[in-house]
Design a protein around this motif. Structure first.
Motif, PDB file in Angstrom:
ATOM      1  N   LYS A 187      -0.372 -10.607   5.165  1.00 29.95           N
ATOM      2  CA  LYS A 187       0.778 -11.601   4.176  1.00 29.95           C
ATOM      3  C   LYS A 187       1.065 -11.365   3.128  1.00 29.95           C
ATOM      4  O   LYS A 187       2.201 -11.448   2.659  1.00 29.95           O
ATOM      5  N   ALA A 188       0.109 -10.962   2.181  1.00 29.16           N
ATOM      6  CA  ALA A 188       0.463 -10.478   1.082  1.00 29.16           C
ATOM      7  C   ALA A 188       1.352  -9.365   0.849  1.00 29.16           C
ATOM      8  O   ALA A 188       2.364  -9.307   0.180  1.00 29.16           O
ATOM      9  N   LEU A 189       0.890  -8.390   1.803  1.00 27.58           N
ATOM     10  CA  LEU A 189       1.945  -7.174   1.663  1.00 27.58           C
ATOM     11  C   LEU A 189       3.224  -7.660   1.956  1.00 27.58           C
ATOM     12  O   LEU A 189       4.189  -7.098   1.494  1.00 27.58           O
ATOM     13  N   GLN A 190       3.355  -8.393   3.116  1.00 30.20           N
ATOM     14  CA  GLN A 190       4.785  -8.817   3.275  1.00 30.20           C
ATOM     15  C   GLN A 190       5.436  -9.450   2.562  1.00 30.20           C
ATOM     16  O   GLN A 190       6.829  -9.240   2.203  1.00 30.20           O
ATOM     17  N   LEU A 191       4.837 -10.289   1.693  1.00 30.42           N
ATOM     18  CA  LEU A 191       5.568 -11.165   0.493  1.00 30.42           C
ATOM     19  C   LEU A 191       5.885 -10.213  -0.724  1.00 30.42           C
ATOM     20  O   LEU A 191       7.039 -10.293  -1.147  1.00 30.42           O
ATOM     21  N   GLN A 241       6.742  -6.952  -0.237  1.00 33.66           N
ATOM     22  CA  GLN A 241       7.878  -6.337   0.384  1.00 33.66           C
ATOM     23  C   GLN A 241       9.194  -7.013   0.128  1.00 33.66           C
ATOM     24  O   GLN A 241      10.179  -6.506  -0.176  1.00 33.66           O
ATOM     25  N   GLU A 242       8.792  -8.440   0.352  1.00 32.11           N
ATOM     26  CA  GLU A 242       9.912  -9.209   0.635  1.00 32.11           C
ATOM     27  C   GLU A 242      10.615  -9.176  -0.948  1.00 32.11           C
ATOM     28  O   GLU A 242      11.825  -9.316  -1.149  1.00 32.11           O
ATOM     29  N   ILE A 243       9.724  -9.235  -2.044  1.00 32.90           N
ATOM     30  CA  ILE A 243      10.346  -9.422  -3.358  1.00 32.90           C
ATOM     31  C   ILE A 243      10.779  -8.166  -3.826  1.00 32.90           C
ATOM     32  O   ILE A 243      11.827  -7.936  -4.425  1.00 32.90           O
ATOM     33  N   TYR A 244      10.144  -7.201  -3.735  1.00 27.58           N
ATOM     34  CA  TYR A 244      10.176  -5.620  -4.298  1.00 27.58           C
ATOM     35  C   TYR A 244      10.944  -4.694  -3.681  1.00 27.58           C
ATOM     36  O   TYR A 244      11.592  -3.748  -4.056  1.00 27.58           O
ATOM     37  N   VAL A 245      10.953  -4.887  -2.396  1.00 29.14           N
ATOM     38  CA  VAL A 245      11.611  -3.975  -1.412  1.00 29.14           C
ATOM     39  C   VAL A 245      13.125  -4.504  -0.948  1.00 29.14           C
ATOM     40  O   VAL A 245      14.096  -3.724  -1.098  1.00 29.14           O
ATOM     41  N   HIS A 246      13.098  -5.785  -0.441  1.00 29.28           N
ATOM     42  CA  HIS A 246      14.432  -6.366   0.078  1.00 29.28           C
ATOM     43  C   HIS A 246      15.246  -7.156  -0.630  1.00 29.28           C
ATOM     44  O   HIS A 246      16.263  -7.251  -0.479  1.00 29.28           O
ATOM     45  N   LYS A 284       6.905 -16.728  -4.127  1.00 24.96           N
ATOM     46  CA  LYS A 284       6.025 -15.799  -3.249  1.00 24.96           C
ATOM     47  C   LYS A 284       5.023 -14.862  -3.760  1.00 24.96           C
ATOM     48  O   LYS A 284       4.105 -14.534  -3.235  1.00 24.96           O
ATOM     49  N   LEU A 285       5.400 -14.659  -5.047  1.00 23.47           N
ATOM     50  CA  LEU A 285       4.362 -13.713  -5.803  1.00 23.47           C
ATOM     51  C   LEU A 285       2.935 -14.231  -6.151  1.00 23.47           C
ATOM     52  O   LEU A 285       1.906 -13.778  -6.053  1.00 23.47           O
ATOM     53  N   MET A 286       3.193 -15.684  -6.320  1.00 18.48           N
ATOM     54  CA  MET A 286       2.029 -16.338  -6.758  1.00 18.48           C
ATOM     55  C   MET A 286       1.084 -16.567  -5.529  1.00 18.48           C
ATOM     56  O   MET A 286      -0.149 -16.433  -5.377  1.00 18.48           O
ATOM     57  N   MET A 287       1.852 -16.721  -4.250  1.00 20.51           N
ATOM     58  CA  MET A 287       0.980 -16.848  -3.168  1.00 20.51           C
ATOM     59  C   MET A 287       0.609 -15.502  -2.547  1.00 20.51           C
ATOM     60  O   MET A 287      -0.531 -15.157  -2.097  1.00 20.51           O
ATOM     61  N   ALA A 288       1.392 -14.187  -3.016  1.00 17.44           N
ATOM     62  CA  ALA A 288       0.851 -13.152  -2.619  1.00 17.44           C
ATOM     63  C   ALA A 288      -0.362 -12.661  -3.343  1.00 17.44           C
ATOM     64  O   ALA A 288      -1.372 -12.234  -2.664  1.00 17.44           O
ATOM     65  N   CYS A 303      -1.419  -6.680  -7.069  1.00 16.80           N
ATOM     66  CA  CYS A 303      -1.448  -7.173  -5.671  1.00 16.80           C
ATOM     67  C   CYS A 303      -1.270  -6.089  -4.601  1.00 16.80           C
ATOM     68  O   CYS A 303      -1.928  -6.203  -3.628  1.00 16.80           O
ATOM     69  N   TYR A 304       0.041  -5.631  -4.752  1.00 10.59           N
ATOM     70  CA  TYR A 304       0.409  -4.610  -3.583  1.00 10.59           C
ATOM     71  C   TYR A 304      -0.768  -3.646  -3.266  1.00 10.59           C
ATOM     72  O   TYR A 304      -1.032  -3.229  -2.258  1.00 10.59           O
ATOM     73  N   ILE A 305      -1.243  -3.054  -4.651  1.00  8.09           N
ATOM     74  CA  ILE A 305      -2.325  -2.187  -4.351  1.00  8.09           C
ATOM     75  C   ILE A 305      -3.538  -2.525  -3.635  1.00  8.09           C
ATOM     76  O   ILE A 305      -4.216  -2.032  -2.828  1.00  8.09           O
ATOM     77  N   HIS A 306      -3.710  -3.914  -4.082  1.00  7.90           N
ATOM     78  CA  HIS A 306      -5.087  -4.601  -3.472  1.00  7.90           C
ATOM     79  C   HIS A 306      -4.859  -4.424  -1.990  1.00  7.90           C
ATOM     80  O   HIS A 306      -5.811  -4.174  -1.352  1.00  7.90           O
TER      81      HIS A 306
END
Ligand code: NAD
Ligand code: ZN
Length: 357
Positions: A216-220, A222-227, A238-242, A193-196
């Motif tokens: 929006k997907a990128l922000q989700l 980042q929330e999960i994997y970066v922050h 969040k990942l399901m909506m991303a 998803c991130y790469i998409h």
């Protein structure tokens, strides 16, 4: 038509526990006593989810083996088996990761279209609607739940059945179903998803429609994997909506370099989609400098292993096979590098990239 007329999924239900509504959702889709066929990811054999499938009458539950990603031969065999056993069926419900969802889409189409699924690998070759089909993800990231394709490995290529008849009639997005996914697998599919998002947002095909979903997907992601420092239920939500938004983003644009290169790996070596994309992304600084930097940060922060050296020891012929498959993905390259992509990504340059993996 110069503007793509975008066929979307007809019905969407979202929420924790929404899977419990499946029986009610399917009731109006049942045609007499023709059964519903449930393809459930083999991971769930003997697990509680298998006991929650709302089987009625002659309905059939099949555990789908996704050790390898879906093949045209597997799709054809399943459709033939169902035709022989039941004649017609009311519908196909795919419950699993991208592999099972793709399998369900393809089997649905092959219940009504003549010949082999390999005949329909390409764009808009499917001419007849399939039987009713529903998709229920148990892994988030591929966007297969919203896309107009089902990716299959066939006798001569790995390519989707892209058509207006391919999207699901119904999807059920219940983040509870993803809770047992192993951390590594969840990361690889999440990174799809991130790469998409990176490929869509940095691509030349980008437009406001794709950008709105991609950002929006990128922000989700980042929330999960970066922050975040640990995984909880909210991350699954969040990942399901991303995944959904990431899929919507590429539906109206295209993916790019990581996917084009990873398709070659997958065709030759059977490397799976998520992990293959990660292996390639690790070496794409030249094309996506910021995305790759952040990707590497996420790999490290989440303690993930990305395999290295998978192309060492390959023959010239094998490199050529991968290069041919990859170069065949013209829209992906054009999106990534522009109309003159063939001058930028030469066979020699692509070979050097494969050698690094
Ligand atoms: P996957 O479906 O191949 O599953 C990976 C592994 O995870 C399997 O072993 C599976 O049994 C297991 N698994 C699934 N759900 C689980 C759960 N909840 N808990 C534990 N294990 C679970 O993986 P994926 O990354 O979701 O999908 C990859 C496939 O999707 C590829 O075949 C790729 O071609 C396809 N794809 C399709 C599209 C599309 O638009 N149609 C887009 C991207 C990828
Ligand atoms: Zn992908």
């Amino acid at each position: 038509m110069s503007f793509r007329n975008f066929k979307m999924v007809s019905y969407v239900v979202y929420g924790r526990g929404s899977f419990n509504q499946l029986d009610e959702i399917l009731a109006p889709q049942r045609k007499g006593d023709a059964p519903m066929v449930f393809l459930l990811d083999h991971f769930f054999e003997g697990k509680p989810l298998a006991g929650r499938i709302p089987l009625r009458g002659k309905d059939k539950l099949i555990f789908a083996d996704v050790t390898y990603e879906p093949k045209t031969t597997q799709v054809d065999a399943l459709a033939a088996q169902l035709k022989e056993e039941f004649g017609t069926i009311s519908g196909v419900i795919g419950i699993g990761g991208g592999s099972v969802m793709d399998l369900a889409k393809a089997v649905s189409l092959m219940m009504t279209n003549p010949g082999s699924s390999a005949d329909y690998q390409g764009w808009d070759l499917v001419k007849v609607p399939g039987v009713y089909k529903a998709g229920i993800p148990t892994l988030s990231g591929t966007g297969a739940e919203v896309s107009r394709t089902t990716v299959l490995t066939g006798p001569t290529r790995k390519l989707g059945m892209n058509s207006d008849f391919t999207p699901f009639d119904q999807i059920v997005l219940d983040p509870e179903l993803t809770k047992d996914a192993p951390a590594n697998q969840r990361f690889y599919t999440g990174m799809d998803c991130y790469i998409h998002c990176i490929e869509s947002l940095q691509g030349t095909y980008i437009n406001e429609f794709s950008k709105s979903y991609g950002e929006k997907a990128l922000q989700l992601c980042q929330e999960i994997y970066v922050h975040r420092n640990s995984w909880d239920e909210e991350c699954d939500d969040k990942l399901m909506m991303a995944s959904y938004a990431g899929g919507m983003s590429i539906a109206y644009s295209q993916v790019g370099v990581a996917h084009a290169v990873s398709y070659g790996l997958s065709y030759l070596l059977g490397t799976k989609h998520g992990i293959g994309n990660c292996i390639v992304m690790n070496h794409l600084e030249e094309y996506y400098p910021e995305g790759v930097k952040e990707f590497k940060f996420m790999v490290e922060k989440n303690n993930i292993d990305i395999p290295k050296g998978i192309c060492s020891g390959l023959t010239d012929e094998q490199f050529d096979t991968m290069i041919n498959v990859s170069m065949g993905m013209k829209p992906l390259w054009e999106n990534a590098l522009g109309k003159n992509w063939e001058q930028i990504m030469t066979r020699e340059k692509l070979r050097t990239l494969y050698e690094k993996l």
